[in-house]
Design a protein around this motif. Structure first.
Motif, PDB file in Angstrom:
ATOM      1  N   LEU A   1     143.781 -34.026  66.986  1.00  0.00           N
ATOM      2  CA  LEU A   1     144.877 -34.133  66.025  1.00  0.00           C
ATOM      3  C   LEU A   1     145.590 -32.795  65.906  1.00  0.00           C
ATOM      4  N   GLN A   2     146.880 -32.847  65.694  1.00  0.00           N
ATOM      5  CA  GLN A   2     147.655 -31.662  65.377  1.00  0.00           C
ATOM      6  C   GLN A   2     148.576 -31.994  64.215  1.00  0.00           C
ATOM      7  N   MET A   3     149.384 -31.042  63.801  1.00  0.00           N
ATOM      8  CA  MET A   3     150.149 -31.208  62.577  1.00  0.00           C
ATOM      9  C   MET A   3     150.993 -32.480  62.564  1.00  0.00           C
ATOM     10  N   SER A   4     151.549 -32.844  63.716  1.00  0.00           N
ATOM     11  CA  SER A   4     152.464 -33.973  63.780  1.00  0.00           C
ATOM     12  C   SER A   4     151.791 -35.309  64.047  1.00  0.00           C
ATOM     13  N   GLY A   5     150.477 -35.302  64.322  1.00  0.00           N
ATOM     14  CA  GLY A   5     149.771 -36.551  64.602  1.00  0.00           C
ATOM     15  C   GLY A   5     148.788 -36.379  65.743  1.00  0.00           C
ATOM     16  N   PRO A   6     148.365 -37.481  66.372  1.00  0.00           N
ATOM     17  CA  PRO A   6     147.425 -37.381  67.497  1.00  0.00           C
ATOM     18  C   PRO A   6     147.985 -36.528  68.625  1.00  0.00           C
TER      19      PRO A   6
END
Length: 288
Positions: A187-192
């Motif tokens: 996961l990262q800030m914007s989603g998967p």
């Protein structure tokens, strides 16, 4: 996997519980957002490194013969601050008082080498920790210095091209004194991560770039210790493939309401959520 002392694993597991609780308390006390999701996912690896597997003296953080750790995912620095506090380098009261304060700031959301002796490099411009670590490892070879460089990298950072330039250079120079630990929480800030730019198949890519690869469950302390136990002795001179540990983790590991929830990439804790987090962490304590 190599044989690992289960008493050591239990000791480090208990320490990881303590660090997770202290981390949540620190975020609660500073009253601002921390990057708890990614911080919690690296706790087990960071605990194993600082309390067992890195050659490191908290009373002398500039010791010339220390192993170096670059936290490339610099937005997760509060996890390291919590470890430094537990090791006696700072009190939590001091860290809270000097966290992003107007005139007396020492600690901030991203680590600053100018103010914190234990920090090897100011990071947080994502994707640049690995080039720094590669340079340190190459410098150790040129100096024939018998220390190792570790670099903790987020999987989202691998969408940055400077990482791959560094991976290619480290493979070319056969920097066997370099260990990259990729915190693959998906996961990262914007989603998967896979929905932004997929980094898979990661192991195959690292091998193609000239690295040896160890794949583990990074929130399982036994697997973490097994991987670190398996590292060959630090040797800056003998050419050898650098080592990449792909550490598959859970974002928000240890706190049920944060686990695999992208909204906890960054967030703050009110009193109720802080208490719930502490209860959740304690409920997951392993008994061997």
């Amino acid at each position: 996997m190599s044989n690992v002392d289960l008493e050591l694993v239990q000791k480090l597991e208990d320490k990881a519980v303590e660090i997770r609780k202290n981390l949540c308390t620190f975020i609660y006390r500073i009253g601002t957002a921390g990057h708890l999701g990614g911080e919690l996912s690296i706790v087990d690896v960071a605990v194993a490194l600082y309390y067992k597997y890195m050659n490191y003296d908290p009373k002398n953080p500039k010791w010339a013969e220390r192993d170096r750790l670059i936290l490339s995912k610099g937005h997760c620095a509060e996890a390291l601050y919590t470890i430094y506090s537990d090791m006696g380098m700072y009190t939590m009261d001091y860290m809270v008082e000097h966290f992003e304060s107007l005139d007396t700031a020492v600690f901030s959301m991203h680590p600053n080498r100018k103010y914190i002796d234990a920090i090897e490099a100011s990071t947080g411009s994502l994707g640049h920790g690995m080039p720094l670590a590669t340079g340190l490892a190459l410098g150790a070879r040129m100096s024939k210095a018998n220390w190792r460089t570790f670099c903790i990298i987020g999987d989202g950072e691998l969408q940055e091209g400077t990482n791959w330039e560094a991976f290619m250079a480290a493979g070319q120079f056969k920097l066997g004194n370099l260990v990259a630990i990729i915190d693959k929480n998906d996961l990262q800030m914007s989603g998967p991560t896979k929905d932004t730019v997929s980094v898979d198949p990661l192991g195959d890519k690292m091998r193609a770039f000239g690295w040896d690869v160890i794949e583990i469950q990074g929130n399982d302390m036994y697997e973490v210790c097994s991987a670190l136990e398996s590292l060959p002795p630090a040797d800056p001179v003998t050419p050898r493939r650098p080592i990449c540990i792909i550490s598959t983790t859970t974002k928000g590991a240890g706190v049920s309401f944060m686990e695999n929830v992208v909204a906890w990439h960054a967030g703050s804790l009110n009193k109720a959520k802080w208490e719930e987090a502490l209860e959740s962490i304690e409920s997951k304590r392993k008994v061997r």
